[in-house]
Design an enzyme around this catalytic site. Structure first.
Site, short mmCIF file in Angstrom:
data_model
loop_
_atom_site.label_atom_id
_atom_site.label_comp_id
_atom_site.label_asym_id
_atom_site.label_seq_id
_atom_site.Cartn_x
_atom_site.Cartn_y
_atom_site.Cartn_z
N GLY A 283 -25.22 -22.97 -40.23
CA GLY A 283 -25.05 -23.85 -39.08
C GLY A 283 -24.80 -23.05 -37.82
O GLY A 283 -24.54 -21.84 -37.86
N GLY A 285 -23.00 -23.34 -33.67
CA GLY A 285 -22.14 -24.04 -32.74
C GLY A 285 -22.29 -23.47 -31.36
O GLY A 285 -23.16 -22.64 -31.09
N GLU A 289 -22.54 -18.57 -34.99
CA GLU A 289 -23.39 -18.97 -36.10
C GLU A 289 -22.62 -18.72 -37.40
O GLU A 289 -21.84 -17.77 -37.49
CB GLU A 289 -24.68 -18.14 -36.12
CG GLU A 289 -25.51 -18.27 -34.84
CD GLU A 289 -26.65 -17.28 -34.79
OE1 GLU A 289 -27.66 -17.58 -34.14
OE2 GLU A 289 -26.50 -16.18 -35.40
N VAL A 290 -22.87 -19.57 -38.39
CA VAL A 290 -22.18 -19.45 -39.68
C VAL A 290 -23.23 -19.15 -40.74
O VAL A 290 -24.25 -19.86 -40.85
CB VAL A 290 -21.41 -20.73 -40.03
CG1 VAL A 290 -20.71 -20.57 -41.37
CG2 VAL A 290 -20.40 -21.06 -38.94
N ASP A 402 -10.59 -29.94 -30.14
CA ASP A 402 -12.02 -30.28 -30.24
C ASP A 402 -12.32 -30.94 -31.58
O ASP A 402 -13.30 -30.61 -32.24
CB ASP A 402 -12.88 -29.03 -30.05
CG ASP A 402 -14.36 -29.38 -29.81
OD1 ASP A 402 -14.63 -30.51 -29.35
OD2 ASP A 402 -15.21 -28.54 -30.10
#
Length: 568
Positions: A283, A285, A289-290, A402
């Protein structure tokens, strides 16, 4: 990697190469062979009119600063040397003309008003004025010769053929005529400095040498100009080639990354970071990045988060990224994703290794439901579990800031976990100042107004998430960020019981309390919110009471929240 992405990459690269190899036709300049071609070439043929004009104006402006100084020095020397009155008066007049001409050239160069004609006129005046110095100091004196050589060389290296030939011709012609008259005894030598040549024969031989020096100066200037022009052309051509190759490499890199992403890869896939070998991209954001990863030491699975390329250039962002790891590592609860390892602060590639989770986030979980909303019992379970994680963070002095559906993750075992403390704030520390932090539809009014935040900011976000999970619609929505922010700060959404037919009205008071505009009116803790919500459901299930605020909810608000609602 499949063949399709590779084919797309090859097609993209060939398209780029084809575009570069067929530029728009332009008039080509013929190559200049050694020993051929004109001595002087137009400046525009080498640099282009704009760059050369700027260079010419700059050079002329600097020269204009020197000309008045030289003229003043020459005039001062005439008062010390004395000499014949007519030659001296002519010298002073010539230097005044030169100083005036230099000032005029400076003014014209400064305002970009110089043309080829005005430049030629200015050099005609300067050359004529300098000839008066030859008459005054003597035909073979070093002062006059230095002025002539400097003028011929300066104009010659500038590449203006007509002006260079004119200056050389004026100096050479004047000097030859003057020597001829002196050698023929037509006029006496008027120079104040003694001549090296005493007789007519010696004077003629000296003049021949002087003419040779002037001509050689003009040839040398042309050669210097020609060599410089060739070097500039080669440098510009090499620079264009380097730029073209960089563009090709950049396009190829983007195509390669796109091909990797098409197969689930990322720009760091197959690389080793720390002790973790990175796999497919899980994923992305706003900050990083992951990647799916494997610990090369133990073989255990992990999720490694890396910063984006543009974020790594910001030291404050890197520090905030590493602060996230320190914050999360200190929180001991199963409802927050555990941090396994972090990069050294001095590492060139900061990373955070987290436990590898299998499941889906709330956004994906809602999308899997036919009506895109959770049953009320499942929503209560979500709220209860997330509240435990939020309260654990608040007890450690941390505000998430958030919370949103994509940051709540449901594992295959049914455990809800909170992700991404990337914009977290440790109470008492200011990680980001004067900035709006959060996701608009789940942002609290104090965040939208750039106010101070505490744990009740997360309570508001949790209320907005629960509203979205129960109803399938956002509590605050709009076409623009400004419209959403306006709704967050001034709009009260419809009660959830109006959005979902058959939903007990008891839940309205709990959700709307969490969404109160004034932080003082919200629950003190996430646990209090979850308890009030569960009590309202229990009361509605027990006796069907439809009052707007059941006694259980009222007691929860009165006894569980202190007046100032601090987070400790």
């Amino acid at each position: 990697m499949s063949s399709e992405p590779v084919a797309r990459f090859a097609t993209h690269a060939s398209t780029v190469v084809g575009a570069e190899s067929a530029p728009a036709p332009a008039p080509a300049e013929p190559p200049v062979a050694a020993g051929s071609g004109p001595l002087f070439r137009p400046a525009e043929a080498i640099h282009g009119p704009s760059s050369m004009d700027r260079r010419m104006r700059r050079d002329l402006w600097w020269l204009s600063l020197v000309i008045p100084v030289l003229c003043a020095a020459v005039v001062a020397s005439s008062f010390l040397l004395g000499g014949a009155s007519p030659a001296r008066r002519l010298l002073v007049a010539g230097m005044i003309a030169n100083a005036t001409c230099g000032s005029w050239m400076a003014w014209m160069a400064r305002r970009a008003r110089l043309t080829a004609r005005t430049t030629a006129s200015a050099w005609f005046i300067l050359t004529a004025g300098s000839c008066s110095a030859i008459l005054y100091y003597g035909v073979v004196s070093p002062v006059g010769l230095m002025l002539a050589v400097l003028a011929v060389f300066f104009v010659g290296v500038r590449g203006q053929r007509i002006v260079a030939v004119m200056v050389y011709g004026m100096f050479a012609g004047f000097h030859a005529a003057l020597v001829g008259l002196i050698a023929a005894r037509g006029v006496p030598a008027l120079g104040v400095l003694p001549d090296a040549a005493s007789g007519p024969g010696e004077l003629v031989v000296t003049e021949l040498l002087i003419q040779l020096v002037l001509f050689a100066t003009m040839i040398a200037a042309a050669a210097v100009r020609r060599s410089t022009s060739t070097a500039l052309r080669e440098f510009e051509q090499q620079a264009r080639e380097v730029g073209r190759h960089e563009l090709l490499l950049d396009d190829a890199k983007r195509a390669f990354e796109a091909a990797l992403r098409a197969d689930g890869g990322g720009r760091f896939t197959h690389q080793v970071v720390g002790s973790y070998r990175l796999g497919r991209l899980l994923g992305e954001g706003s900050m990083g990045e992951v990647y799916d990863a494997t610990d090369t030491r133990t073989g255990t699975s992990a999720a490694v988060k890396l910063l984006r390329r543009n974020v790594m250039a910001d030291r404050r962002m890197v520090q905030r990224f590493l602060t996230e790891a320190r914050i999360v590592r200190s929180l001991d609860t199963e409802h927050i994703a555990h941090v396994l390892d972090t990069a050294d602060p001095a590492s060139g590639l900061p990373y955070i290794a987290m436990e590898r989770l299998h499941g889906r986030d709330l956004r994906q979980h809602l999308a899997a439901h036919r009506d895109r909303r959770l049953p009320i019992a499942e929503a209560e379970d979500l709220l209860r579990q997330v509240a435990r994680g939020i309260d654990a963070a608040h007890r450690a002095g941390v505000v998430h800031r958030d919370l949103k559906p994509s940051n709540l993750f449901r594992t295959a075992a049914g455990v809800w976990k909170i992700l991404d403390f990337g914009v977290s704030k440790v109470i008492g520390e200011h990680t980001v100042e004067n900035a709006i932090i959060g996701t608009p539809s789940f942002m609290s009014p104090e965040q939208a107004n750039r106010g101070d935040v505490d744990g009740r900011t997360d309570i508001f976000a949790l209320g907005a998430i629960l509203y979205y999970a129960i109803t399938g619609t956002l509590a605050f929505d709009g076409a623009t960020l400004a419209a959403i922010a306006l709704q967050v700060t001034h709009h009260t959404p419809p009660p959830v019981s109006q959005r979902v037919p058959g939903l007990p009205a008891e839940v309205d008071a709990a959700v709307m309390t969490a969404l109160a505009k004034d932080p003082q009116q919200r629950f003190a803790t996430a646990g209090a919110f979850a308890g009030a919500f569960g009590a309202a459901l229990a009361a509605a299930h027990r006796d069907g009471d439809r009052s707007p605020e059941p006694a259980a909810l009222a007691g929860q608000r009165r006894h569980d929240r202190p007046a100032s609602a601090p987070v400790t």
